[in-house]
Design a protein around this motif. Structure first.
Motif, PDB file in Angstrom:
ATOM      1  N   HIS B  62      29.714  40.723  33.462  1.00  0.00           N
ATOM      2  CA  HIS B  62      29.777  39.636  34.441  1.00  0.00           C
ATOM      3  C   HIS B  62      31.132  39.724  35.129  1.00  0.00           C
ATOM      4  CE1 HIS B  62      26.091  37.969  32.779  1.00  0.00           C
ATOM      5  NE2 HIS B  62      26.578  38.337  31.610  1.00  0.00           N
ATOM      6  N   ILE B  63      31.147  40.378  36.282  1.00  0.00           N
ATOM      7  CA  ILE B  63      32.432  40.696  36.915  1.00  0.00           C
ATOM      8  C   ILE B  63      32.525  40.233  38.356  1.00  0.00           C
ATOM      9  CG2 ILE B  63      33.198  42.640  35.467  1.00  0.00           C
ATOM     10  CD1 ILE B  63      31.674  44.502  37.298  1.00  0.00           C
ATOM     11  N   ALA B  64      31.448  39.698  38.921  1.00  0.00           N
ATOM     12  CA  ALA B  64      31.513  39.259  40.313  1.00  0.00           C
ATOM     13  C   ALA B  64      30.528  38.125  40.536  1.00  0.00           C
ATOM     14  CB  ALA B  64      31.175  40.421  41.248  1.00  0.00           C
ATOM     15  N   GLY B  65      30.952  37.151  41.336  1.00  0.00           N
ATOM     16  CA  GLY B  65      30.020  36.091  41.724  1.00  0.00           C
ATOM     17  C   GLY B  65      30.478  34.705  41.348  1.00  0.00           C
ATOM     18  N   PRO B  66      29.648  33.710  41.660  1.00  0.00           N
ATOM     19  CA  PRO B  66      30.065  32.323  41.515  1.00  0.00           C
ATOM     20  C   PRO B  66      30.376  31.928  40.069  1.00  0.00           C
ATOM     21  CG  PRO B  66      27.712  32.474  42.026  1.00  0.00           C
ATOM     22  CD  PRO B  66      28.290  33.845  42.201  1.00  0.00           C
ATOM     23  N   LYS B  67      29.611  32.462  39.127  1.00  0.00           N
ATOM     24  CA  LYS B  67      29.824  32.090  37.724  1.00  0.00           C
ATOM     25  C   LYS B  67      31.158  32.642  37.233  1.00  0.00           C
ATOM     26  CE  LYS B  67      26.650  34.224  35.423  1.00  0.00           C
ATOM     27  NZ  LYS B  67      27.284  35.522  35.484  1.00  0.00           N
ATOM     28  N   VAL B  68      31.444  33.888  37.582  1.00  0.00           N
ATOM     29  CA  VAL B  68      32.711  34.498  37.195  1.00  0.00           C
ATOM     30  C   VAL B  68      33.865  33.733  37.829  1.00  0.00           C
ATOM     31  CG1 VAL B  68      34.042  36.632  37.205  1.00  0.00           C
ATOM     32  CG2 VAL B  68      31.549  36.729  37.056  1.00  0.00           C
ATOM     33  N   ASN B  69      33.674  33.389  39.103  1.00  0.00           N
ATOM     34  CA  ASN B  69      34.762  32.719  39.809  1.00  0.00           C
ATOM     35  C   ASN B  69      34.990  31.308  39.283  1.00  0.00           C
ATOM     36  OD1 ASN B  69      36.667  33.462  41.734  1.00  0.00           O
ATOM     37  ND2 ASN B  69      35.779  32.016  43.191  1.00  0.00           N
ATOM     38  N   LEU B  70      33.910  30.649  38.873  1.00  0.00           N
ATOM     39  CA  LEU B  70      34.077  29.332  38.260  1.00  0.00           C
ATOM     40  C   LEU B  70      34.901  29.481  36.979  1.00  0.00           C
ATOM     41  CD1 LEU B  70      33.487  26.347  38.235  1.00  0.00           C
ATOM     42  CD2 LEU B  70      31.288  26.800  37.178  1.00  0.00           C
ATOM     43  N   GLY B  71      34.654  30.566  36.257  1.00  0.00           N
ATOM     44  CA  GLY B  71      35.465  30.861  35.068  1.00  0.00           C
ATOM     45  C   GLY B  71      36.928  31.016  35.425  1.00  0.00           C
ATOM     46  N   ARG B  72      37.198  31.670  36.538  1.00  0.00           N
ATOM     47  CA  ARG B  72      38.598  31.840  36.957  1.00  0.00           C
ATOM     48  C   ARG B  72      39.216  30.506  37.327  1.00  0.00           C
ATOM     49  NH1 ARG B  72      36.408  36.159  40.547  1.00  0.00           N
ATOM     50  NH2 ARG B  72      36.428  38.051  39.309  1.00  0.00           N
ATOM     51  N   TRP B  73      38.442  29.684  38.054  1.00  0.00           N
ATOM     52  CA  TRP B  73      38.965  28.373  38.470  1.00  0.00           C
ATOM     53  C   TRP B  73      39.325  27.524  37.286  1.00  0.00           C
ATOM     54  CZ3 TRP B  73      34.438  26.779  42.174  1.00  0.00           C
ATOM     55  CH2 TRP B  73      34.601  27.419  43.414  1.00  0.00           C
ATOM     56  N   LYS B  86      51.493  46.601  38.522  1.00  0.00           N
ATOM     57  CA  LYS B  86      51.822  47.786  37.740  1.00  0.00           C
ATOM     58  C   LYS B  86      52.416  48.932  38.547  1.00  0.00           C
ATOM     59  CE  LYS B  86      49.531  47.578  33.367  1.00  0.00           C
ATOM     60  NZ  LYS B  86      48.481  48.033  32.479  1.00  0.00           N
ATOM     61  N   SER B  87      51.813  49.232  39.685  1.00  0.00           N
ATOM     62  CA  SER B  87      52.341  50.378  40.428  1.00  0.00           C
ATOM     63  C   SER B  87      52.353  50.046  41.911  1.00  0.00           C
ATOM     64  CB  SER B  87      51.475  51.611  40.175  1.00  0.00           C
ATOM     65  OG  SER B  87      50.222  51.438  40.828  1.00  0.00           O
ATOM     66  N   LYS B  88      52.930  50.944  42.687  1.00  0.00           N
ATOM     67  CA  LYS B  88      53.053  50.684  44.127  1.00  0.00           C
ATOM     68  C   LYS B  88      51.693  50.637  44.802  1.00  0.00           C
ATOM     69  CE  LYS B  88      57.693  51.983  45.290  1.00  0.00           C
ATOM     70  NZ  LYS B  88      58.564  53.147  45.261  1.00  0.00           N
ATOM     71  N   ALA B  89      50.748  51.431  44.293  1.00  0.00           N
ATOM     72  CA  ALA B  89      49.444  51.530  44.954  1.00  0.00           C
ATOM     73  C   ALA B  89      48.566  50.311  44.691  1.00  0.00           C
ATOM     74  CB  ALA B  89      48.720  52.780  44.488  1.00  0.00           C
ATOM     75  N   THR B  90      48.890  49.561  43.632  1.00  0.00           N
ATOM     76  CA  THR B  90      47.984  48.485  43.237  1.00  0.00           C
ATOM     77  C   THR B  90      48.470  47.119  43.708  1.00  0.00           C
ATOM     78  OG1 THR B  90      49.148  48.310  41.126  1.00  0.00           O
ATOM     79  CG2 THR B  90      47.164  49.654  41.175  1.00  0.00           C
ATOM     80  N   ARG B  91      47.525  46.188  43.778  1.00  0.00           N
ATOM     81  CA  ARG B  91      47.878  44.801  44.086  1.00  0.00           C
ATOM     82  C   ARG B  91      48.046  44.046  42.779  1.00  0.00           C
ATOM     83  NH1 ARG B  91      44.504  43.162  49.392  1.00  0.00           N
ATOM     84  NH2 ARG B  91      45.234  41.126  48.701  1.00  0.00           N
ATOM     85  N   ILE B  92      48.524  42.798  42.877  1.00  0.00           N
ATOM     86  CA  ILE B  92      48.789  42.015  41.671  1.00  0.00           C
ATOM     87  C   ILE B  92      47.493  41.849  40.871  1.00  0.00           C
ATOM     88  CG2 ILE B  92      49.331  39.678  40.868  1.00  0.00           C
ATOM     89  CD1 ILE B  92      51.523  39.634  42.971  1.00  0.00           C
ATOM     90  N   GLU B  93      47.607  42.000  39.568  1.00  0.00           N
ATOM     91  CA  GLU B  93      46.455  41.849  38.681  1.00  0.00           C
ATOM     92  C   GLU B  93      46.661  40.591  37.854  1.00  0.00           C
ATOM     93  OE1 GLU B  93      45.636  45.650  36.638  1.00  0.00           O
ATOM     94  OE2 GLU B  93      47.170  46.468  37.961  1.00  0.00           O
ATOM     95  N   GLY B  94      45.583  39.886  37.605  1.00  0.00           N
ATOM     96  CA  GLY B  94      45.721  38.668  36.809  1.00  0.00           C
ATOM     97  C   GLY B  94      44.494  38.400  35.969  1.00  0.00           C
ATOM     98  N   GLY B  95      44.687  37.670  34.876  1.00  0.00           N
ATOM     99  CA  GLY B  95      43.572  37.259  34.027  1.00  0.00           C
ATOM    100  C   GLY B  95      43.331  38.207  32.887  1.00  0.00           C
ATOM    101  N   PHE B  96      42.819  37.658  31.804  1.00  0.00           N
ATOM    102  CA  PHE B  96      42.507  38.468  30.626  1.00  0.00           C
ATOM    103  C   PHE B  96      40.990  38.571  30.436  1.00  0.00           C
ATOM    104  CE2 PHE B  96      41.661  38.610  25.992  1.00  0.00           C
ATOM    105  CZ  PHE B  96      42.147  39.883  25.754  1.00  0.00           C
ATOM    106  N   SER B  97      40.316  37.431  30.214  1.00  0.00           N
ATOM    107  CA  SER B  97      38.871  37.502  30.003  1.00  0.00           C
ATOM    108  C   SER B  97      38.098  37.358  31.311  1.00  0.00           C
ATOM    109  CB  SER B  97      38.419  36.435  29.002  1.00  0.00           C
ATOM    110  OG  SER B  97      38.662  35.145  29.508  1.00  0.00           O
ATOM    111  N   VAL B  98      38.681  36.703  32.284  1.00  0.00           N
ATOM    112  CA  VAL B  98      38.070  36.668  33.615  1.00  0.00           C
ATOM    113  C   VAL B  98      39.095  37.203  34.621  1.00  0.00           C
ATOM    114  CG1 VAL B  98      36.127  35.079  33.643  1.00  0.00           C
ATOM    115  CG2 VAL B  98      38.400  34.162  33.435  1.00  0.00           C
ATOM    116  N   PRO B  99      39.257  38.523  34.643  1.00  0.00           N
ATOM    117  CA  PRO B  99      40.281  39.110  35.499  1.00  0.00           C
ATOM    118  C   PRO B  99      39.939  38.964  36.985  1.00  0.00           C
ATOM    119  CG  PRO B  99      38.951  40.825  34.469  1.00  0.00           C
ATOM    120  CD  PRO B  99      38.520  39.526  33.868  1.00  0.00           C
ATOM    121  N   SER B 100      40.978  39.078  37.807  1.00  0.00           N
ATOM    122  CA  SER B 100      40.778  39.072  39.251  1.00  0.00           C
ATOM    123  C   SER B 100      39.971  40.307  39.637  1.00  0.00           C
ATOM    124  CB  SER B 100      42.139  39.079  39.948  1.00  0.00           C
ATOM    125  OG  SER B 100      42.815  40.286  39.652  1.00  0.00           O
ATOM    126  N   VAL B 101      39.424  40.302  40.849  1.00  0.00           N
ATOM    127  CA  VAL B 101      38.615  41.451  41.279  1.00  0.00           C
ATOM    128  C   VAL B 101      39.437  42.742  41.265  1.00  0.00           C
ATOM    129  CG1 VAL B 101      36.815  40.323  42.616  1.00  0.00           C
ATOM    130  CG2 VAL B 101      39.035  40.741  43.670  1.00  0.00           C
TER     131      VAL B 101
END
Lengths: 266, 570
Positions: B62-73, B86-101
């Motif tokens: 379960h990695i995309a969609g309203p249910k996942v995003n409700l988990g993030r909220w 982590k690196s220059k090529a990547t954007r900020i990463e966040g979350g452990f069990s419901v990580p950002s996209v």
């Protein structure tokens, strides 16, 4: 115990996020290493040394280290955050998250603290000579693990949402408090020597709130069950005892239902 | 495009029965080619003493969609201490069990994954699912719309109208850019809207008066009528409760007698997902025990079923499922917080944070059940590794699950350090199992097997010339396997190198390129069906909160599609 003194030489233009100002991080470090510790100003990476003059030296371990902060630290966040031992003395006010997730040791702020201080505190002693903002000893946003153990003492007033989701430990407010005290608490004790506004102990499952002054409006979910004489923080008095919040679930322990308890001085 | 020659790696590819032979793999124009097809400008990658496999497949997360995003909220605390760059090529990463996209895409890539299937897309909110899929870098993705509690389906199958149901499913797949048929707690989520549940496959759904068994067989028939690349993908009834293995066996038996009909090389008619949650004995939490052996013995005999494990990783996580009544039940057990969503005529969902504590016997038994299923399964081509992310644990723990599957030592260390180890050993079979999954078996469980089950084995999941060049190289030397099992976990968490469609996207665990992700969806052509067209129009006018014309996922929501065409008109 050895003392390292940080004196503000350059006030931050924005706010400084300095999670490194703890005996744990500074112990065993040289002044040069301490000056090089990373801090954030907004999204910028800065160093502690850009804002503070460092004198003295820390001890070898956190327990042997005392940190003294001089100058105006009211724009510095996270002082003493996650500290496990030793002592931090702030000779001014401090900003948000001071003493958050503190695990031990002693933290003394000689001025006011902003909101979210002592958040999810696990143990230790946190003394505030001035006033405290909101969410003192509460849980982090969304979390259910508020203050677990230890002591927070505020000599002035405190704001709202004090001890939300508190599970243990003690918060003593010598002045007045605003709304939402011990909301969702499942343990611990909050002593209010002044007056409370409203919503005292809402959705409280377990724990104690002891009020010396008056409450503006009582929660409807509390029931008066009698009177009790208590000695609280060195003062003996007779209190009216209430149980609640009756709108919330209450677990049973040894056949008896456990309630949140509210004591209001007669 | 660049050419690469991966030299002297130990190659594992069940599609060609290559079991660790030292071989060279050539990449040209995003495809795997014969080494002779390369020009002299090909860049050489030295894979000597390393393991080379195709990119791995996630079959259920379960990695995309309203249910996942409700988990993030509603779990800001999930990001606390888990946000970084982590690196220059990547954007900020966040979350452990419901990580950002972003974190989702990067973490899959760091582990050597190149495809992930979003396991539950509410058709009404398909746009949101596709928005998040589009924002998830690197990995290819597909999404399964949920059908197991859909009003159209309930009515058609009640009347045994398979052709109409197939026309409706085909219409929905096209509207939502969906990949296949997902069933979650068949009938139970609809019953939940009436304050009830379907705990047995014979429990009738209120008002619709159809049973979960009829829903499952009806959808299997629908799936094979259409000849979709994937089979029905089932999360059965009565998930998570003591003694539920009997319901699970009854559900699995519904597949008996059905044969796969498709042009994609798929061999199963049913994929039973996160089977760990469905393999419990006992009649209370006190007598809770593993029935993994009973379940997997049946699956081993029944060749037309594939499964994934749903391994418990012993972390603090966020459970989220379209099984609304189960989440309510869980919320009353752990008293943390509960969110519930009703999706009109289609489905529902619930979310509850959960801590799988090694000190709690039930959690430790669940940990054993998932691994037992993987270790007692005889056919790795039908047994896939998942954690039902984030339900049994975050997908970022796959390297740890692989370590437990590959090393009896690591498994026993974990088992014996549980607080109630004796009780756990008595309630499970795990301590008697000394099997260690081999690298070849692992490549079947994570590459060739899932690719075949998803109907994608013609294009990816192996290293045959002509296939898409999705290739992972790991720092593991099969000639001298690490004595410390922790090395497996480390190696599978940080690929030495990952190629996605011939582009190098990860190097020594560091993401260096955002890749060229694609969205897989299935366009099934059916005969014109005036009845279904009428029914759709009527339901939208009468019940839906949106207009029919605003329901469809526009092409702009999936700008890099890979459309699999299916013709069911013949």
């Amino acid at each position: 115990m050895k003392t390292v003194t940080l004196t503000m030489k350059q006030e931050p233009e924005l706010y400084l996020e300095a999670e490194c100002i703890t005996p744990d991080a500074l112990a065993g470090k040289t002044p040069a290493e301490i000056a090089a510790f990373p801090v954030y100003q907004g999204k910028e990476d800065r160093t502690l040394g850009e804002y503070f003059t460092i004198s003295g030296a820390p001890g070898a371990t956190a327990a042997e280290t005392q940190i003294v902060l001089n100058g105006d630290c009211s724009k510095v966040k996270y002082i003493g955050c996650r500290m496990s031992a030793g002592e931090v003395i702030v000779n001014s006010s401090a900003d948000m998250y001071t003493g958050a997730w503190m695990k031990g040791g002693r933290l003394h702020v000689r001025g006011d603290v902003h909101s979210f201080c002592g958040l999810g505190m696990e143990n230790g002693e946190f003394i505030i000579d001035g006033n405290a903002g909101n969410y003192l000893g509460a849980s982090y946003r969304g979390d259910w693990r508020g203050m677990q153990k230890g002591l927070i003492r505020v000599k002035g007033n405190a704001g709202s949402d004090i001890g939300s989701f508190m599970n243990g430990g003690e918060i003593i407010i010598e002045g007045n408090v605003d709304i939402h005290i011990a909301t969702h608490a499942e343990g611990g004790r909050i002593v209010i020597k002044g007056n409370a506004n409203r919503r005292l102990g809402g959705q409280m499952v377990k724990g104690e709130v002891i009020l010396f002054g008056t409450v503006e409006v009582m929660m409807p979910g509390y029931k008066q069950v009698g009177e009790k004489e208590l000695e609280v923080d060195g003062t003996k008095a007779v209190f009216t005892e209430y149980i609640g919040d009756l709108g919330e679930r209450h677990p049973k322990r040894k056949g008896e239902t456990v309630y949140g308890r509210l004591y209001i001085k007669k | 495009m660049s050419e690469y020659l991966i030299r002297n790696g130990h190659v594992f590819d069940p599609m060609q029965s290559i079991k660790g032979d030292v071989k060279d793999i050539a990449i040209k124009d995003g495809k795997i080619v014969e080494t002779s097809a390369l020009s002299s400008s090909a860049k050489e990658i030295d894979a000597k003493g390393k393991t080379v496999m195709a990119g791995a497949f996630e079959v259920h997360a379960h990695i995309a969609g309203p249910k996942v995003n409700l988990g993030r909220w509603y779990r800001p605390e999930d990001k606390l201490g888990h946000s970084y760059k982590k690196s220059k090529a990547t954007r900020i990463e966040g979350g452990f069990s419901v990580p950002s996209v972003f974190k989702t895409g990067y973490e899959y890539a760091r582990m050597g994954y190149t495809f992930a299937l979003e396991a539950a897309m509410p058709p009404l909110y398909a746009r949101h699912v596709h928005e998040e899929i589009h924002d998830t870098p690197i990995i290819d993705e597909g999404a399964l719309p949920v059908f197991g509690n859909n009003w159209f389906m309930l009515e058609y199958l009640k009347n045994r109208e398979i052709e109409n149901n197939a026309a409706y499913v085909a219409w929905t797949l096209r509207q939502t850019k969906g990949f296949g048929i997902k069933i979650v707690n068949p009938g139970g989520t609809e019953a939940w809207a009436w304050g009830l549940n379907c705990l047995l496959i014979t429990d009738p759904v209120p008002y619709f008066d159809i049973t979960p068994a009829e829903i499952i067989t009806g959808l299997i028939e629908t799936n094979e009528y259409l000849g979709l690349p994937h089979s029905v993908h089932i999360h059965g009834n009565n998930l998570g409760n003591p003694g539920n293995y009997e319901v699970t066996l009854a559900s699995l038996k519904l597949a008996e007698g059905y044969k796969p009909k498709n042009n994609f090389g798929r061999k199963q008619v049913m994929h039973a997902t996160h089977l760990q949650f469905h393999s419990y004995g006992g009649d209370s939490w006190g007598t809770f025990e593993s029935k993994a052996k009973e379940i997997i013995d049946y699956v081993n005999r029944q060749k037309n079923i594939t499964i994934d494990l749903g391994c418990v990783t012993l972390d603090e996580t966020t459970t989220m499922t379209a099984d609304g009544p189960f989440e309510h039940h869980l919320g009353t057990l752990n008293h943390l917080k509960w969110a519930n969503v009703d999706v009109e005529l289609e489905t529902g969902s619930g979310i509850v944070p959960y801590i799988y504590s090694p000190n709690i016997s039930v959690c430790a038994i669940q940990w054993a059940v998932g691994l037992e299923l993987g270790l007692l399964a005889k056919d790795p081509m039908r047994t896939f590794i998942t954690t039902d992310h984030p339900n049994a644990g975050p997908f970022t723990r796959y390297p740890r699950v692989i370590k437990w599957l590959m090393s009896a030592k690591a498994r026993n260390e974990r088992l014996n350090s549980f607080k109630n180890a004796d009780k756990i050993i008595a309630a499970t079979n795990i301590s008697g199992i000394d099997r260690e999954i081999t690298l070849y078996e692992l490549s079947a469980m994570t590459r060739a097997g899932p690719a075949t089950a998803l109907g994608l084995s013609g294009i990816c999941g192996g290293l045959k010339p002509g296939m898409v060049a999705d290739i992972a190289i790991y720092n593991i030397n099969p000639d001298s396997p690490p004595s410390d099992p922790e090395q497996y976990e480390k190696a599978f968490a940080n690929v030495a190198c990952l190629f996605k469609e011939g582009r190098m996207v990860v190097k020594e665990g560091e993401v260096i390129d955002h890749g060229n992700k694609r969205t897989y969806w299935v366009d099934a052509k059916v005969k014109e069906n005036k009845q279904v067209t009428h029914d759709v129009r009527e339901k939208f006018l009468k019940y839906y909160s949106v207009n029919e014309a605003n329901y469809q996922v526009p092409d702009s929501y999936a700008p890099h599609p890979y459309v699999i065409a299916v013709d069911a008109t013949k």
